[in-house]
Scaffold this active site. Structure first.
Site: not given
Length: 280
Positions: A100, A135, A167, A197, A218
């Site tokens: 598994r 992510k 960012k 960004e 963005d």
């Protein structure tokens, strides 16, 4: 960055420890320790393979090297439903104990590679490159980014130490794009590129004026990205990000943007259905 054997063994020890705990009571009760056999790993849908080496390490570790694994394909290969990916031979107990864990990883990584290949095919013939994001699943970033490469994509930053990406919250705290870029330019080593960004064309102008090496556009629509490419005039690498799907990625690629980053490659890729079957 490719996963090396030692790193994979350290990771596999944790994965198996999580699943096996104090011991595989079912296999220990049903399968004699002396029983040997053959099992095959097969895929039940069309896919791009990634993670075979990872699966092999799981079987090696569980068996102390007593299980031999012969792979018929390698990471990055296209396979079809019913194809046999690998054949295992040796003591059946460790094979079933590691089953598994190995299949979970193989299915997860192959899913990422398969989705990445679909995105990459959609932008063929353009100058755009499909890249991943941060992510990723904590603890699996090294492998998930490997799977992106197996699918034909490229990697963005591996971690926060790889490059500067200013960012929106950085910009807000620094009270403006120009100030944020200027602070980064003063503080980081000269070899690190600075990306910022932006969410508007005005912010794009400010980023280019401040000397940013790259600009992340963005959540801009494809036509706004096309205008951004014209405004930038090649003065900075442009990356489109946010709201990009298989249905619209071609429109973004045709704007002339350099990079298209897709978080879904690693956070939303469906697992590929793979199975292990003991052969009579």
């Amino acid at each position: 960055m490719e996963p090396d054997r030692r790193t994979l063994e350290e990771m596999a020890a944790r994965w198996l420890g999580e699943d096996v705990g104090r011991g595989d009571v079912t296999t220990g009760a049903v399968i004699p320790a002396s029983l040997e056999g053959i099992a095959r790993i097969e895929v039940r849908q069309d896919a791009i393979v990634a993670g075979l080496v990872v699966a092999q390490v799981c079987f090696d570790l569980a068996s102390g090297g007593a299980v031999s694994c012969h792979c018929f394909v390698t990471d990055g290969n296209e396979v079809h439903a019913g194809d046999v990916l690998a054949r295992l031979q040796g003591p059946l107990g460790p094979i079933l104990t590691a089953e598994r864990t190995a299949l979970n990883l193989l299915g997860r990584l192959s899913g990422i590679a398969t989705l990445t290949r679909r995105f990459s095919q959609e932008v063929e013939g353009t100058t755009a490159t499909i890249v991943d994001t941060r992510k990723t699943t904590p603890g699996l970033r090294l492998l998930e980014k490997h799977a992106v490469r197996a699918g034909g994509g490229s990697n963005h930053r591996f971690g926060l130490d790889d490059g500067v990406l200013i960012k929106d919250n950085h910009v807000a705290a620094a009270r403006g794009v120009e100030e944020a870029v200027e602070r980064a330019r003063r503080a980081v080593p000269h070899g690190l590129k600075i990306e910022v960004e932006v969410s508007t064309l005005e912010e794009l102008d400010a980023a280019i004026s401040a000397g940013a090496d790259a600009v992340l556009l963005d959540n801009m629509g494809a036509e706004t990205v096309r205008e951004a490419v014209k405004r930038a005039g090649g003065k900075a690498i442009l990356e489109a990000s946010g709201g990009i799907s298989l249905e619209n990625v071609r429109r973004y690629a045709e704007t002339g943007v350099d990079l298209i980053s897709v978080g879904a490659l690693t956070h939303s890729a469906p697992n590929v259905d793979v199975a292990l079957e003991v052969e009579a």
